[in-house]
Design a protein around this motif. Structure first.
Motif, mmCIF file in Angstrom:
data_model
loop_
_atom_site.group_PDB
_atom_site.id
_atom_site.type_symbol
_atom_site.label_atom_id
_atom_site.label_comp_id
_atom_site.label_asym_id
_atom_site.label_seq_id
_atom_site.Cartn_x
_atom_site.Cartn_y
_atom_site.Cartn_z
ATOM 1 N N ARG A 410 0.812 -1.213 0.000
ATOM 2 C CA ARG A 410 0.000 0.000 0.000
ATOM 3 C C ARG A 410 0.848 1.267 0.000
ATOM 4 N N LEU A 411 2.127 1.159 0.391
ATOM 5 C CA LEU A 411 3.022 2.321 0.440
ATOM 6 C C LEU A 411 4.131 2.245 -0.595
ATOM 7 N N MET A 412 4.040 1.292 -1.519
ATOM 8 C CA MET A 412 5.180 0.996 -2.376
ATOM 9 C C MET A 412 5.628 2.201 -3.199
ATOM 10 N N GLY A 413 4.699 2.852 -3.901
ATOM 11 C CA GLY A 413 5.087 3.978 -4.751
ATOM 12 C C GLY A 413 5.687 5.124 -3.955
ATOM 13 N N LEU A 414 5.059 5.451 -2.818
ATOM 14 C CA LEU A 414 5.554 6.548 -1.988
ATOM 15 C C LEU A 414 6.973 6.279 -1.517
ATOM 16 N N VAL A 415 7.241 5.057 -1.043
ATOM 17 C CA VAL A 415 8.556 4.764 -0.479
ATOM 18 C C VAL A 415 9.588 4.544 -1.580
ATOM 19 N N MET A 416 9.158 4.068 -2.760
ATOM 20 C CA MET A 416 10.068 4.079 -3.907
ATOM 21 C C MET A 416 10.536 5.513 -4.160
#
Length: 496
Positions: A410-416
């Motif tokens: 659920r946080l993948m794009g943000l943390v990428m």
């Protein structure tokens, strides 16, 4: 003849190959522009070199800092695939505007602002999409992200070799048009193969965003381009904006860490610690176009294997070594991973940091063997780029894989995007360190500049060696947290 078992180490799911070529074409466009930008400011716009470097640094910092925003949009608003395509279209628009600015210079900052926004929208989402192609614990994941990283460097190598030649023969406008065409190729690549990723989507990507969300993102993109253009022209405000973005992203990250109830809390803290190691790496990486570049110009013989070259072209050794060594590391990751013998991510980061340290420590050694005119054999800088490039593969090349393993989907794009934000912060720090190698005005004698470079490179090497030792000492504990899903702060016996 290569055995089938060896070939299996390089096989990846079908969607991987589409994402590989999209990323390659996008990086071709970006690095083509970056290769010419400082020179364009000086030669075409009449800037001083100092002003040119400052403007280029602000552009690069914003381009990386905004990736977290694009990752959030991909995660929560439009979905990774839609945001990726939108980012590619905005980037192409920025490159075409940059070509137009050659004859209409009022558009140059709008073009750069548009490129920053487009890069922010695009960059986190292919890697986020790639992470969704693999099951949790898949031993091929490290190899996949290493090959994915190789696509970036193939694009970089082709761009730095081809786009400057286009400029030399056909001028600035055609060179920037070629960069824009690279993005058009990326978009066409996606639409030709989009069925390969039709089954892969985040929650936002699986639903229709609706007119309102599309309108908000598009209007925000247009406004953002003008804001970014303003910031690139006002460097002090740009630096403070970077601080605000960085603090906001980190604060939100730890808010998500605190509220996590899915067993990822300890892993997310480990991911943040490894991101700090990434900051150190990117500070070293930033030396390539700055201090290492001028060292090559002033104190390294201008040939490779007896062939005369432009000293600036030594920078092409970085993507060259990465393309050469990526398949080698992929084989070892997959081979030993399938046997349960692969190094954990913290240990790989530690090894990578040691290699980067050695990359700078060999340069003072090479300076010791300089000839009587203060000129160092090119073999030393070739070795230095080799060591740093392999170290890069084990840190930057695995950074995206690290995020994919340690952060919930659920946080993948943000943390990428947060991972890429480390590059923006490091660019500022790296510029300060690089300035320590600047010779006094009017000093060009290699015998005078060599001790200056040698001393700073020795300090960089020793400092990064100490950080590598600390990372190695912490690696066993970090590995236990990765494997145990135990909240940080509990007694070690609980996770032994």
């Amino acid at each position: 003849m290569t055995s089938p078992s060896m070939l299996d180490n390089f096989k990846q799911p079908k969607p991987f190959y589409m994402i590989f070529f999209i990323e390659m074409w996008e990086r071709f466009g970006y690095y083509g522009v970056q290769a010419l930008l400082s020179l364009y400011f000086v030669k075409a716009l009449g800037m001083s070199e100092d002003q040119s470097f400052g403007t280029t640094a602000a552009f690069m910092a914003l381009a990386f800092a905004l990736i977290s925003v694009g990752g959030f949009i991909g995660d929560r608003v439009l979905g990774a695939k839609r945001t990726m395509v939108l980012g590619a279209a905005v980037l192409a628009t920025g490159y075409f505007l940059l070509a137009y600015s050659v004859d209409h210079q009022d558009f140059v900052y709008i073009a750069l602002g548009t490129i920053c926004i487009g890069n922010g929208l695009f960059k986190a989402n292919p890697s986020s999409l790639l992470s969704k192609c693999y099951a949790e614990g898949d031993p091929k994941l490290d190899g996949a992200f290493t090959l994915y990283y190789m696509s970036i460097n193939i694009g970089s190598f082709l761009a730095t070799a081809f786009v400057p030649a286009v400029h030399e023969h056909y001028g600035w406008s055609v060179a920037y048009l070629v960069c824009g065409i690279g993005l058009v190729c990326a978009i066409l690549n996606y639409y030709a193969c989009r069925s390969w990723v039709a089954h892969i989507a985040s929650e936002a990507g699986g639903a229709s965003p609706g007119f309102v969300k599309y309108a908000i993102v598009i209007i925000g993109t247009a406004i953002g381009a003008f804001v970014a253009a303003f910031l690139i022209q006002n460097l002090s405000i740009a630096h403070w904006t970077l601080v605000v973005i960085g603090v906001s992203v980190v604060a939100y990250y730890f808010y998500e860490v605190a509220r996590d109830d899915t067993g990822y809390r300890a892993k997310m803290i480990v991911a943040f610690i490894l991101m700090l190691v990434g900051v150190v790496f990117f500070v070293l990486y930033a030396q390539m176009p700055m201090s290492l570049n001028f060292f090559a110009i002033n104190n390294v013989e201008h040939n490779i294997l007896g062939y005369s070259i432009n000293p600036v072209s030594f920078q092409a050794l970085n993507p060259f070594w990465i393309v050469v060594m990526s398949p080698v590391l992929v084989f070892f990751y997959s081979h030993f991973g399938s046997q349960g013998k692969d190094l954990s991510m913290p240990f790989k980061f530690a090894v990578g940091m040691f290699l980067c340290s050695f990359a700078f420590l060999v340069l003072p050694l090479g300076a010791h063997y300089a000839n009587s005119q203060g000129i160092v054999s090119s073999n030393w800088i070739i070795l230095s780029y080799f060591l740093q490039s392999v170290g890069e593969l084990m840190i930057s090349g695995l950074g995206l894989s690290m995020v994919a393993k340690l952060v919930p989907q659920r946080l993948m794009g943000l943390v990428m995007g947060m991972w890429f934000l480390t590059s923006a912060v490091s660019a500022v720090i790296g510029g300060y360190i690089s300035s320590m190698t600047a010779a006094p005005k009017g000093v060009t004698d290699p015998l005078q500049t060599l001790p200056l470079y040698s001393d700073v490179f020795l300090q960089i090497g020793v400092a990064s060696f100490v950080i590598a030792i600390i990372t190695l000492m912490a690696a066993p504990i970090l590995t236990r947290y990765i494997n145990a899903d135990v909240p940080v702060g509990e007694p070690e016996a609980a996770i032994a």
